[in-house]
Design a protein around this motif. Sequence first.
Motif, PDB file in Angstrom:
ATOM      1  N   VAL A  12       0.858  -1.187   0.000  1.00  0.00           N
ATOM      2  CA  VAL A  12       0.000   0.000   0.000  1.00  0.00           C
ATOM      3  C   VAL A  12       0.894   1.236   0.000  1.00  0.00           C
ATOM      4  N   ASN A  13       0.284   2.379  -0.181  1.00  0.00           N
ATOM      5  CA  ASN A  13       1.014   3.633  -0.192  1.00  0.00           C
ATOM      6  C   ASN A  13       1.377   4.038   1.244  1.00  0.00           C
ATOM      7  N   LYS A  14       2.471   4.797   1.387  1.00  0.00           N
ATOM      8  CA  LYS A  14       2.887   5.278   2.711  1.00  0.00           C
ATOM      9  C   LYS A  14       1.807   6.157   3.338  1.00  0.00           C
ATOM     10  N   VAL A  15       1.091   6.904   2.519  1.00  0.00           N
ATOM     11  CA  VAL A  15       0.018   7.767   3.022  1.00  0.00           C
ATOM     12  C   VAL A  15      -1.073   6.919   3.666  1.00  0.00           C
ATOM     13  N   THR A  16      -1.353   5.775   3.089  1.00  0.00           N
ATOM     14  CA  THR A  16      -2.367   4.875   3.651  1.00  0.00           C
ATOM     15  C   THR A  16      -1.944   4.391   5.029  1.00  0.00           C
ATOM     16  N   VAL A  17      -0.679   4.033   5.177  1.00  0.00           N
ATOM     17  CA  VAL A  17      -0.171   3.573   6.478  1.00  0.00           C
ATOM     18  C   VAL A  17      -0.301   4.688   7.503  1.00  0.00           C
ATOM     19  N   ARG A  18       0.043   5.915   7.122  1.00  0.00           N
ATOM     20  CA  ARG A  18      -0.079   7.046   8.049  1.00  0.00           C
ATOM     21  C   ARG A  18      -1.541   7.299   8.427  1.00  0.00           C
ATOM     22  N   ARG A  19      -2.463   7.109   7.493  1.00  0.00           N
ATOM     23  CA  ARG A  19      -3.902   7.264   7.801  1.00  0.00           C
ATOM     24  C   ARG A  19      -4.349   6.221   8.813  1.00  0.00           C
ATOM     25  N   TRP A  20      -3.877   4.987   8.641  1.00  0.00           N
ATOM     26  CA  TRP A  20      -4.226   3.932   9.598  1.00  0.00           C
ATOM     27  C   TRP A  20      -3.709   4.261  10.981  1.00  0.00           C
ATOM     28  N   ILE A  21      -2.499   4.812  11.052  1.00  0.00           N
ATOM     29  CA  ILE A  21      -1.921   5.198  12.343  1.00  0.00           C
ATOM     30  C   ILE A  21      -2.751   6.301  12.976  1.00  0.00           C
TER      31      ILE A  21
END
Length: 50
Positions: A12-21
């Motif tokens: 997934v995109n890094k932005v997606t990981v940050r959104r999950w966090i």
Amino acid sequence: MTVPEVAEALRVNKVTVRRWIKAGTLPAVKVGRDYRIQATDVAAMTEAAS
């Protein structure tokens, strides 16, 4: 694990990981300006998605 490492592992995109966090879906600890995520939390997230 770092955000880019998690993004690569989950494809997934890094932005997606940050959104999950930010949403609290993926537990993480902030270290300076970066986040660190435990590999067990990433594994649990992949199992939950399957």
